[in-house]
Design a protein around this motif. Structure first.
Motif, mmCIF file in Angstrom:
data_model
loop_
_atom_site.group_PDB
_atom_site.id
_atom_site.type_symbol
_atom_site.label_atom_id
_atom_site.label_comp_id
_atom_site.label_asym_id
_atom_site.label_seq_id
_atom_site.Cartn_x
_atom_site.Cartn_y
_atom_site.Cartn_z
ATOM 1 N N LEU A 9 0.923 -1.045 -0.083
ATOM 2 C CA LEU A 9 -0.048 -0.231 -0.086
ATOM 3 C C LEU A 9 0.928 1.026 0.049
ATOM 4 C CD1 LEU A 9 -3.130 -1.708 2.855
ATOM 5 C CD2 LEU A 9 -3.269 -1.127 0.081
ATOM 6 N N ASN A 10 1.958 1.739 0.557
ATOM 7 C CA ASN A 10 2.872 2.230 0.484
ATOM 8 C C ASN A 10 3.727 2.488 -0.487
ATOM 9 O OD1 ASN A 10 4.232 4.489 1.655
ATOM 10 N ND2 ASN A 10 6.123 3.534 2.408
ATOM 11 N N ALA A 11 4.283 1.235 -1.150
ATOM 12 C CA ALA A 11 4.458 1.849 -2.787
ATOM 13 C C ALA A 11 3.603 1.958 -3.411
ATOM 14 C CB ALA A 11 5.419 0.055 -3.147
ATOM 15 N N LEU A 12 2.008 1.577 -3.266
ATOM 16 C CA LEU A 12 1.514 1.906 -3.701
ATOM 17 C C LEU A 12 1.168 3.930 -4.079
ATOM 18 C CD1 LEU A 12 -1.282 -0.497 -4.257
ATOM 19 C CD2 LEU A 12 -0.331 0.285 -6.433
ATOM 20 N N ARG A 13 0.942 4.303 -2.519
ATOM 21 C CA ARG A 13 0.740 6.100 -2.381
ATOM 22 C C ARG A 13 1.830 6.600 -2.982
ATOM 23 N NH1 ARG A 13 3.124 9.010 0.886
ATOM 24 N NH2 ARG A 13 4.125 7.595 1.878
ATOM 25 N N GLN A 14 3.181 6.095 -2.589
ATOM 26 C CA GLN A 14 3.704 6.655 -3.462
ATOM 27 C C GLN A 14 4.514 6.675 -4.810
ATOM 28 O OE1 GLN A 14 6.919 5.182 -1.008
ATOM 29 N NE2 GLN A 14 7.749 5.944 -0.816
ATOM 30 N N THR A 59 4.991 6.515 -14.640
ATOM 31 C CA THR A 59 3.837 5.920 -14.509
ATOM 32 C C THR A 59 2.404 5.653 -14.714
ATOM 33 O OG1 THR A 59 4.008 6.110 -12.042
ATOM 34 C CG2 THR A 59 4.623 3.826 -12.502
ATOM 35 N N ASP A 60 0.912 5.024 -14.693
ATOM 36 C CA ASP A 60 0.151 5.633 -14.899
ATOM 37 C C ASP A 60 -0.469 6.078 -13.620
ATOM 38 O OD1 ASP A 60 -3.147 5.827 -14.839
ATOM 39 O OD2 ASP A 60 -2.826 3.348 -16.035
ATOM 40 N N ARG A 61 -0.644 6.736 -13.013
ATOM 41 C CA ARG A 61 -1.191 6.909 -11.668
ATOM 42 C C ARG A 61 -2.693 7.197 -11.051
ATOM 43 N NH1 ARG A 61 1.418 13.060 -10.012
ATOM 44 N NH2 ARG A 61 -0.333 13.203 -9.006
ATOM 45 N N VAL A 62 -3.531 7.200 -11.857
ATOM 46 C CA VAL A 62 -4.866 6.472 -11.879
ATOM 47 C C VAL A 62 -5.341 5.007 -11.566
ATOM 48 C CG1 VAL A 62 -7.169 6.680 -12.948
ATOM 49 C CG2 VAL A 62 -5.522 8.057 -13.670
ATOM 50 N N LYS A 63 -4.289 4.659 -12.269
ATOM 51 C CA LYS A 63 -3.953 3.068 -11.585
ATOM 52 C C LYS A 63 -3.836 2.543 -10.671
ATOM 53 C CE LYS A 63 -2.894 -1.657 -13.645
ATOM 54 N NZ LYS A 63 -2.564 -2.446 -14.739
ATOM 55 N N ALA A 64 -2.693 3.221 -9.835
ATOM 56 C CA ALA A 64 -2.431 3.218 -8.739
ATOM 57 C C ALA A 64 -3.296 3.121 -7.959
ATOM 58 C CB ALA A 64 -0.526 3.727 -8.701
ATOM 59 N N ILE A 65 -4.449 4.575 -7.940
ATOM 60 C CA ILE A 65 -5.122 5.317 -7.154
ATOM 61 C C ILE A 65 -5.697 4.536 -7.095
ATOM 62 C CG2 ILE A 65 -6.590 6.781 -7.016
ATOM 63 C CD1 ILE A 65 -5.227 8.946 -7.588
ATOM 64 N N LEU A 67 -5.708 0.744 -7.964
ATOM 65 C CA LEU A 67 -5.785 -0.231 -7.068
ATOM 66 C C LEU A 67 -5.969 -0.084 -5.534
ATOM 67 C CD1 LEU A 67 -2.731 -1.548 -8.864
ATOM 68 C CD2 LEU A 67 -4.770 -2.721 -8.652
ATOM 69 N N LEU A 68 -5.344 1.101 -5.235
ATOM 70 C CA LEU A 68 -5.368 2.000 -3.657
ATOM 71 C C LEU A 68 -6.646 1.077 -3.608
ATOM 72 C CD1 LEU A 68 -2.594 4.946 -3.356
ATOM 73 C CD2 LEU A 68 -3.127 2.485 -1.897
ATOM 74 N N LEU A 69 -7.909 1.443 -4.088
ATOM 75 C CA LEU A 69 -9.056 1.974 -3.729
ATOM 76 C C LEU A 69 -9.495 0.305 -3.250
ATOM 77 C CD1 LEU A 69 -11.941 3.367 -3.170
ATOM 78 C CD2 LEU A 69 -12.623 3.802 -5.789
ATOM 79 N N GLU A 70 -9.166 -0.244 -4.322
ATOM 80 C CA GLU A 70 -9.626 -1.955 -4.206
ATOM 81 C C GLU A 70 -8.977 -2.327 -3.054
ATOM 82 O OE1 GLU A 70 -8.646 -5.901 -7.101
ATOM 83 O OE2 GLU A 70 -8.880 -3.912 -8.455
ATOM 84 N N CYS A 71 -7.568 -1.489 -2.803
ATOM 85 C CA CYS A 71 -7.297 -2.942 -1.458
ATOM 86 C C CYS A 71 -7.381 -2.392 0.064
ATOM 87 C CB CYS A 71 -5.499 -2.354 -1.475
ATOM 88 S SG CYS A 71 -4.659 -3.482 -3.071
ATOM 89 N N GLU A 77 -16.541 3.517 1.994
ATOM 90 C CA GLU A 77 -15.747 3.238 3.540
ATOM 91 C C GLU A 77 -14.363 3.117 2.269
ATOM 92 O OE1 GLU A 77 -16.801 0.172 5.742
ATOM 93 O OE2 GLU A 77 -18.912 0.907 5.996
ATOM 94 N N GLY A 78 -14.412 2.093 1.144
ATOM 95 C CA GLY A 78 -12.946 2.359 1.350
ATOM 96 C C GLY A 78 -12.036 3.938 0.001
ATOM 97 N N LEU A 79 -12.931 4.315 0.473
ATOM 98 C CA LEU A 79 -12.451 5.441 -0.750
ATOM 99 C C LEU A 79 -11.806 6.635 0.481
ATOM 100 C CD1 LEU A 79 -11.713 7.519 -2.660
ATOM 101 C CD2 LEU A 79 -14.753 8.265 -2.341
ATOM 102 N N ASN A 80 -12.782 7.060 1.713
ATOM 103 C CA ASN A 80 -12.437 7.318 2.882
ATOM 104 C C ASN A 80 -11.219 6.713 3.764
ATOM 105 O OD1 ASN A 80 -14.775 8.787 3.009
ATOM 106 N ND2 ASN A 80 -16.351 7.298 3.914
#
Length: 91
Positions: A9-14, A59-65, A67-71, A77-80
Motif C-alpha cells: 500500500l505504501n508503494a502504491l501511495r508513493q 507510471t499510470d497514477r490513475v491505475k495506482a489510485i 488499485l489503492l481503492l480496491e485494496c 468506506e474504501g474511498l474514505n
C-alpha cells in the motif's frame, strides 16, 4: 523478499503521489546528479540514447489510485480509507 500489505500500500501511495519534478530535472541533465534522494516512484522507464536524447515514461497514477481503492475495500468506506491514507502519507 516477501512484502506485507502495508509495504505494498505504501508503494502504491508513493507511486500515486509522486511528483514529476525530480524526473524532469534528471532528464534535463542526467549526468552527475545523485539519484538516491530523488522522488522517482512515478517513473516506469528512463532511457538515454547514444545521441543524448532522453525519454522518460511515467507510471499510470490513475491505475495506482484505483488499485489503492480496491485494496482498501472499494465503495464509500474504501474511498474514505484511501483518502485518509493519502492525506496522512504526504510529506
Amino acid at each position: 523478499m516477501e512484502l506485507d500489505r502495508d509495504e505494498i500500500l505504501n508503494a502504491l501511495r508513493q507511486t500515486a503521489l509522486s511528483r514529476p519534478n525530480d524526473a524532469i530535472s534528471l532528464a534535463l541533465d542526467p549526468r552527475n546528479i545523485p539519484t538516491d534522494k530523488m522522488d522517482l516512484w512515478g517513473v516506469s522507464e528512463f532511457k538515454v540514447n547514444s545521441a543524448g536524447t532522453v525519454e522518460v515514461k511515467f507510471t499510470d497514477r490513475v491505475k495506482a489510485i484505483s488499485l489503492l481503492l480496491e485494496c482498501t475495500g472499494g465503495g464509500e468506506e474504501g474511498l474514505n480509507a484511501l483518502l485518509e491514507a493519502l492525506e496522512g502519507g504526504e510529506d
